[in-house]
Scaffold this motif. Structure first.
Motif, PDB file in Angstrom:
ATOM      1  N   ASN A  36       0.812  -1.216   0.000  1.00  0.00           N
ATOM      2  CA  ASN A  36       0.000   0.000   0.000  1.00  0.00           C
ATOM      3  C   ASN A  36       0.848   1.270   0.000  1.00  0.00           C
ATOM      4  OD1 ASN A  36       0.902  -0.179   2.607  1.00  0.00           O
ATOM      5  ND2 ASN A  36      -1.099  -0.125   3.566  1.00  0.00           N
ATOM      6  N   LYS A  37       2.179   1.110   0.082  1.00  0.00           N
ATOM      7  CA  LYS A  37       3.103   2.241   0.019  1.00  0.00           C
ATOM      8  C   LYS A  37       4.234   1.887  -0.924  1.00  0.00           C
ATOM      9  CE  LYS A  37       2.360   3.713   4.791  1.00  0.00           C
ATOM     10  NZ  LYS A  37       3.021   3.864   6.100  1.00  0.00           N
ATOM     11  N   LEU A  38       4.766   2.885  -1.601  1.00  0.00           N
ATOM     12  CA  LEU A  38       5.903   2.670  -2.492  1.00  0.00           C
ATOM     13  C   LEU A  38       7.177   2.410  -1.693  1.00  0.00           C
ATOM     14  CD1 LEU A  38       5.243   5.478  -5.108  1.00  0.00           C
ATOM     15  CD2 LEU A  38       5.114   3.017  -5.479  1.00  0.00           C
ATOM     16  N   GLY A  39       8.141   1.793  -2.340  1.00  0.00           N
ATOM     17  CA  GLY A  39       9.445   1.578  -1.728  1.00  0.00           C
ATOM     18  C   GLY A  39       9.924   0.145  -1.795  1.00  0.00           C
ATOM     19  N   GLY A  40       9.002  -0.801  -1.920  1.00  0.00           N
ATOM     20  CA  GLY A  40       9.384  -2.202  -2.042  1.00  0.00           C
ATOM     21  C   GLY A  40      10.111  -2.740  -0.832  1.00  0.00           C
ATOM     22  N   VAL A  41      10.741  -3.887  -1.023  1.00  0.00           N
ATOM     23  CA  VAL A  41      11.470  -4.560   0.051  1.00  0.00           C
ATOM     24  C   VAL A  41      12.583  -3.662   0.585  1.00  0.00           C
ATOM     25  CG1 VAL A  41      13.008  -6.509   0.568  1.00  0.00           C
ATOM     26  CG2 VAL A  41      10.909  -6.894  -0.716  1.00  0.00           C
ATOM     27  N   CYS A  42      13.279  -2.977  -0.283  1.00  0.00           N
ATOM     28  CA  CYS A  42      14.413  -2.142   0.135  1.00  0.00           C
ATOM     29  C   CYS A  42      13.992  -1.146   1.219  1.00  0.00           C
ATOM     30  CB  CYS A  42      14.997  -1.395  -1.063  1.00  0.00           C
ATOM     31  SG  CYS A  42      16.374  -0.313  -0.611  1.00  0.00           S
ATOM     32  N   LEU A  43      12.914  -0.430   0.976  1.00  0.00           N
ATOM     33  CA  LEU A  43      12.489   0.591   1.928  1.00  0.00           C
ATOM     34  C   LEU A  43      11.808  -0.012   3.151  1.00  0.00           C
ATOM     35  CD1 LEU A  43      12.027   3.449   2.897  1.00  0.00           C
ATOM     36  CD2 LEU A  43      10.060   3.603   1.368  1.00  0.00           C
ATOM     37  N   HIS A  44      10.961  -0.983   2.955  1.00  0.00           N
ATOM     38  CA  HIS A  44      10.118  -1.453   4.049  1.00  0.00           C
ATOM     39  C   HIS A  44      10.680  -2.613   4.859  1.00  0.00           C
ATOM     40  CE1 HIS A  44       6.928   1.258   2.914  1.00  0.00           C
ATOM     41  NE2 HIS A  44       7.203   0.942   1.661  1.00  0.00           N
ATOM     42  N   ARG A  45      11.472  -3.476   4.222  1.00  0.00           N
ATOM     43  CA  ARG A  45      11.931  -4.676   4.924  1.00  0.00           C
ATOM     44  C   ARG A  45      13.376  -5.032   4.616  1.00  0.00           C
ATOM     45  NH1 ARG A  45       7.325  -5.327   2.543  1.00  0.00           N
ATOM     46  NH2 ARG A  45       8.086  -6.640   0.877  1.00  0.00           N
ATOM     47  N   GLY A  46      14.156  -4.096   4.121  1.00  0.00           N
ATOM     48  CA  GLY A  46      15.524  -4.425   3.716  1.00  0.00           C
ATOM     49  C   GLY A  46      16.509  -3.329   4.020  1.00  0.00           C
ATOM     50  N   CYS A  47      16.948  -2.663   2.966  1.00  0.00           N
ATOM     51  CA  CYS A  47      18.051  -1.687   3.052  1.00  0.00           C
ATOM     52  C   CYS A  47      17.849  -0.638   4.141  1.00  0.00           C
ATOM     53  CB  CYS A  47      18.210  -0.934   1.724  1.00  0.00           C
ATOM     54  SG  CYS A  47      18.199  -1.937   0.256  1.00  0.00           S
ATOM     55  N   ILE A  48      16.746   0.050   4.098  1.00  0.00           N
ATOM     56  CA  ILE A  48      16.552   1.190   4.993  1.00  0.00           C
ATOM     57  C   ILE A  48      16.392   0.747   6.449  1.00  0.00           C
ATOM     58  CG2 ILE A  48      15.127   3.224   5.486  1.00  0.00           C
ATOM     59  CD1 ILE A  48      16.965   3.312   2.868  1.00  0.00           C
ATOM     60  N   PRO A  49      15.549  -0.244   6.755  1.00  0.00           N
ATOM     61  CA  PRO A  49      15.476  -0.674   8.157  1.00  0.00           C
ATOM     62  C   PRO A  49      16.809  -1.187   8.690  1.00  0.00           C
ATOM     63  CG  PRO A  49      13.649  -1.600   6.912  1.00  0.00           C
ATOM     64  CD  PRO A  49      14.558  -0.942   5.928  1.00  0.00           C
ATOM     65  N   SER A  50      17.539  -1.946   7.886  1.00  0.00           N
ATOM     66  CA  SER A  50      18.822  -2.457   8.384  1.00  0.00           C
ATOM     67  C   SER A  50      19.820  -1.319   8.561  1.00  0.00           C
ATOM     68  CB  SER A  50      19.379  -3.566   7.489  1.00  0.00           C
ATOM     69  OG  SER A  50      19.705  -3.097   6.212  1.00  0.00           O
ATOM     70  N   LYS A  51      19.759  -0.300   7.705  1.00  0.00           N
ATOM     71  CA  LYS A  51      20.667   0.852   7.859  1.00  0.00           C
ATOM     72  C   LYS A  51      20.364   1.615   9.150  1.00  0.00           C
ATOM     73  CE  LYS A  51      22.752   0.823   3.673  1.00  0.00           C
ATOM     74  NZ  LYS A  51      22.571  -0.591   3.376  1.00  0.00           N
ATOM     75  N   THR A  52      19.098   1.714   9.532  1.00  0.00           N
ATOM     76  CA  THR A  52      18.777   2.410  10.785  1.00  0.00           C
ATOM     77  C   THR A  52      19.368   1.647  11.966  1.00  0.00           C
ATOM     78  OG1 THR A  52      16.614   1.338  11.023  1.00  0.00           O
ATOM     79  CG2 THR A  52      16.654   3.458   9.880  1.00  0.00           C
ATOM     80  N   LEU A  53      19.288   0.306  11.924  1.00  0.00           N
ATOM     81  CA  LEU A  53      19.859  -0.492  13.004  1.00  0.00           C
ATOM     82  C   LEU A  53      21.379  -0.430  12.995  1.00  0.00           C
ATOM     83  CD1 LEU A  53      17.488  -3.592  12.929  1.00  0.00           C
ATOM     84  CD2 LEU A  53      17.362  -1.569  14.393  1.00  0.00           C
ATOM     85  N   LEU A  54      21.975  -0.394  11.806  1.00  0.00           N
ATOM     86  CA  LEU A  54      23.430  -0.237  11.713  1.00  0.00           C
ATOM     87  C   LEU A  54      23.873   1.089  12.329  1.00  0.00           C
ATOM     88  CD1 LEU A  54      24.407  -1.544   8.166  1.00  0.00           C
ATOM     89  CD2 LEU A  54      25.296  -2.348  10.352  1.00  0.00           C
ATOM     90  N   HIS A  55      23.103   2.130  12.097  1.00  0.00           N
ATOM     91  CA  HIS A  55      23.429   3.431  12.657  1.00  0.00           C
ATOM     92  C   HIS A  55      23.455   3.366  14.187  1.00  0.00           C
ATOM     93  CE1 HIS A  55      23.655   7.761  13.064  1.00  0.00           C
ATOM     94  NE2 HIS A  55      22.628   7.702  13.893  1.00  0.00           N
ATOM     95  N   ILE A  56      22.451   2.709  14.767  1.00  0.00           N
ATOM     96  CA  ILE A  56      22.402   2.585  16.224  1.00  0.00           C
ATOM     97  C   ILE A  56      23.571   1.748  16.733  1.00  0.00           C
ATOM     98  CG2 ILE A  56      21.071   1.583  18.133  1.00  0.00           C
ATOM     99  CD1 ILE A  56      18.542   2.487  16.593  1.00  0.00           C
TER     100      ILE A  56
END
Length: 183
Positions: A36-56
């Motif tokens: 229901n939102k754009l971004g695909g796996v990368c934004l919702h369940r891949g690249c971006i979420p893992s990058k936020t955790l890497l930052h922490i």
């Protein structure tokens, strides 16, 4: 190509980038994604979420290293719900940005499963759409190779984990596997 109708099936980085370029070049673009939102796996369940955790994880490591520099922040206390909320805020903000970019380019975004009816028609939730050209950018999913076991989770579940395990085995050396292992 100006004025031609383009259907893009898949709203991840490949799909929306193709849709944006085609719209910028004058094509009439319909972007279709099952989410229901754009971004695909990368934004919702891949690249971006893992990058936020890497930052922490990087931040925690730096606070530990700072003790050697004479600055002691003490032991960090993790609020997993707070971390999840922060991660989700970032995802939602980026997804909203993609929606705005679609609107600015007059791209029609359809949330639903696209089913090809023939070489120039695709059906989404019972409505048929005609196209001159179509780009398939449907992405990927984790392989389900193990029997159902609560100890075995895929990358999507790992990004929503409710506790921090003492040990973790990551199977898979793709970017998400490497990032999860680093976190």
């Amino acid at each position: 190509m100006s004025g031609k109708k383009l259907a893009v099936l898949g709203g991840g980085p490949g799909g929306y980038a193709a849709a944006f370029l085609a719209a910028d070049r004058g094509m009439d673009v319909t972007l279709i994604d099952s989410g229901n939102k754009l971004g695909g796996v990368c934004l919702h369940r891949g690249c971006i979420p893992s990058k936020t955790l890497l930052h922490i994880a990087h931040l925690i490591n730096e606070t530990r290293e700072a003790k050697n520099w004479g600055v002691d922040f003490g032991n960090p206390k993790l609020d997993l719900d707070g971390i999840r909320n922060w991660k989700n805020q970032i995802i939602n903000k980026m997804a909203l940005g993609l929606t705005q970019l679609c609107k600015q380019r007059n791209i029609k975004f359809l949330s639903g499963k696209g089913i090809f009816k023939d070489s120039n028609n695709i059906e989404v939730d019972g409505t048929s759409y005609t196209f001159d050209h179509c780009i398939l950018a449907t992405g990927s999913r984790p392989a389900q190779i193990f029997k159902d076991d609560s100890r075995i989770i895929d990358s999507t579940k790992a990004l929503e984990i409710k506790y921090i395990p003492k040990r973790l085995l990551v199977i898979g050396g793709g970017y998400i596997g490497l990032e999860m292992g680093s976190v």
